[in-house]
Scaffold this motif. Structure first.
Motif, PDB file in Angstrom:
ATOM      1  N   ARG A 129      49.340  24.321  41.042  1.00 40.20           N
ATOM      2  CA  ARG A 129      50.059  25.232  41.918  1.00 40.20           C
ATOM      3  C   ARG A 129      50.495  24.520  43.195  1.00 40.20           C
ATOM      4  N   VAL A 130      51.634  24.921  43.738  1.00 41.71           N
ATOM      5  CA  VAL A 130      52.155  24.247  44.927  1.00 41.71           C
ATOM      6  C   VAL A 130      51.804  25.004  46.208  1.00 41.71           C
ATOM      7  N   HIS A 131      51.121  26.136  46.087  1.00 40.39           N
ATOM      8  CA  HIS A 131      50.716  26.883  47.270  1.00 40.39           C
ATOM      9  C   HIS A 131      49.224  26.718  47.505  1.00 40.39           C
ATOM     10  N   GLY A 132      48.797  27.069  48.702  1.00 40.34           N
ATOM     11  CA  GLY A 132      47.384  27.081  49.052  1.00 40.34           C
ATOM     12  C   GLY A 132      46.874  28.502  49.197  1.00 40.34           C
ATOM     13  N   THR A 156      59.586  34.274  51.168  1.00 39.69           N
ATOM     14  CA  THR A 156      59.742  34.319  52.616  1.00 39.69           C
ATOM     15  C   THR A 156      60.076  35.750  53.039  1.00 39.69           C
ATOM     16  N   ASP A 174      41.205  26.387  46.734  1.00 35.24           N
ATOM     17  CA  ASP A 174      42.249  25.359  46.724  1.00 35.24           C
ATOM     18  C   ASP A 174      42.040  24.327  45.627  1.00 35.24           C
ATOM     19  N   GLY A 232      54.238  30.336  47.406  1.00 35.33           N
ATOM     20  CA  GLY A 232      54.869  29.202  48.051  1.00 35.33           C
ATOM     21  C   GLY A 232      56.354  29.354  48.298  1.00 35.33           C
ATOM     22  N   SER A 233      57.006  30.307  47.643  1.00 36.76           N
ATOM     23  CA  SER A 233      58.470  30.407  47.783  1.00 36.76           C
ATOM     24  C   SER A 233      58.938  31.760  48.304  1.00 36.76           C
ATOM     25  N   GLU A 281      59.417  25.943  41.302  1.00 32.00           N
ATOM     26  CA  GLU A 281      59.390  24.760  42.160  1.00 32.00           C
ATOM     27  C   GLU A 281      58.906  23.552  41.365  1.00 32.00           C
ATOM     28  N   ASN A 305      56.147  33.665  43.744  1.00 30.08           N
ATOM     29  CA  ASN A 305      54.996  32.805  44.024  1.00 30.08           C
ATOM     30  C   ASN A 305      54.778  32.719  45.519  1.00 30.08           C
ATOM     31  N   GLN A 321      48.491  30.827  51.834  1.00 26.81           N
ATOM     32  CA  GLN A 321      49.819  31.362  51.522  1.00 26.81           C
ATOM     33  C   GLN A 321      49.749  32.626  50.666  1.00 26.81           C
TER      34      GLN A 321
END
Length: 373
Positions: free
Chosen positions: A131-134, A99, A123, A96-97, A14, A94, A137
């Motif tokens: 990183r794009v996730h928390g 699902t 965080d 964040g991606s 991402e 990851n 997630q």
């Protein structure tokens, strides 16, 4: 003869993390379909080993692509293989991606392990690491893997992050253990040349953790995870008994593997092959000649034996010098007698039936390995 292990590289993420020196690229604006077509063409031309004992699809983040793309390239890969009930099949993801839809596709295609790039349970450190996730997630993604019926779960973490305290690292390990993965990878942050972090440190805009803090975190990790039932089987890797990553153990035993994709490496018949890293040049080469190999290296027996010893010393099982010597027709005892005696005197290695790192040697493993190269 056993087929080599199989590695497939999907280089899209991402975003590009500032500490990462892998051959990976932000997915936005990239020709993903064009890359996946080149990957398919490379596998057509070179031939995929039909019965690999292990498969690892890495990146990048192989799950960042659209569900239809994910299903297409994984199902194409699996269609080339003979069925095998005991095959270890890992895909990196990851939080964040990943699902539920994508996890279902992984399960459908025979994936047995997911390796999640969690990195931290704070965080503020995730933000530092780009990183794009928390944190939330990470927990959600672990549950998605379980709900999909995928039995193997690894969580990746980074310690010695600038500003990270020992208490925060302990909290991250506690929360990781609470998720009950069967495998954990814990890496000290490295300022790799060519990364944004390396440039920041070079101009004084970022400082690494003090060496004393990094060492304390390294030691604490082993104690905390051992108490929770995880065994360190390699410098940075911990697993419940019998849940070690067989694919990575093959690397550390200097076994053979076939790599496909931009920047992927292969080790076949004693020869190391490296693919073009640039995405456009990789695709162009594959379409022109069927492969994108740009480097070849064949080690002589002495160098290959030395490399096998150095790699094997990364693991808790260590090295059987007699077996490695027989593999390469080398007298390793005669060759390394003085080196081993010196390292043993410094309490860096144990030398009994197998040569292993001593507890003191784990923290200087690279130095120990270099003594054999």
């Amino acid at each position: 003869m056993t087929d080599p292990a199989l590695y497939v590289h999907v280089p899209f993420c991402e975003t590009k993390c500032p500490y990462c020196d892998f051959n990976s690229f932000a997915v936005e604006g990239r020709d993903v379909d064009g890359y996946l077509d080149a990957l398919r063409r490379e596998m057509d031309a070179r031939g995929v080993p039909p019965d690999p004992p292990t498969i690892f699809v890495g990146g990048g983040t192989p799950t960042v692509v659209e569900p239809a793309q994910l299903r297409a390239y994984l199902s194409d890969l699996v269609a080339r293989l003979v069925p095998r009930a005991d095959r270890e099949f890992t895909v990196e993801a990851n939080p964040g991606s990943l699902t539920a839809e994508k996890a279902a596709i992984l399960k459908e295609c025979g994936v047995t392990r997911v390796s999640l790039g969690a990195q931290s349970f704070h965080d503020r450190h995730l933000k530092t690491l780009g990183r794009v996730h928390g944190v939330a997630q990470i927990v959600e993604a672990a549950q998605i893997v379980r709900d999909a019926g995928i039995g193997g779960l690894n969580l990746d973490f980074i310690y010695a992050v600038p500003g990270q305290t020992m208490r925060e690292w302990a909290e991250t390990l506690d929360r990781a253990v609470a998720l009950a993965p069967d495998h954990l990878s814990c890496y000290a942050l490295i300022f790799e040349p060519g990364t944004e972090f390396h440039a920041l440190r070079a101009r004084g805009a970022m400082r690494g953790a003090p060496e004393s803090i990094e060492l304390a975190m390294f030691r604490f990790t082993e104690r905390r995870l051992r108490a929770a039932g995880y065994r360190r089987y390699e410098i940075s890797n911990f697993a419940r008994p019998g849940r070690e990553c067989r694919h990575n153990l093959n690397y550390w035993r200097n076994g053979s593997y076939a790599g496909f994709g931009a920047g992927a490496f292969s080790y076949l018949g004693g020869e190391r092959l490296g693919n073009e890293r640039n995405l456009a040049r990789y695709a162009q080469a594959v379409r022109a000649r069927g492969d994108a190999i740009v480097s070849r290296e064949r080690l002589d027996a002495a160098a290959a034996a030395a490399e096998t010893v150095a790699l094997g010393l990364r693991t808790a099982e260590g090295v059987d010098l007699a077996a490695v010597g027989a593999r390469y027709d080398q007298d390793l005892r005669a060759r390394y007698d003085e080196v081993i005696a010196d390292l043993a005197a410094r309490r860096f290695v144990h030398d009994d039936k197998r040569l292993r790192l001593a507890r003191r040697g784990w923290r200087v493993a690279d130095t120990v390995a270099a003594a054999f190269l």
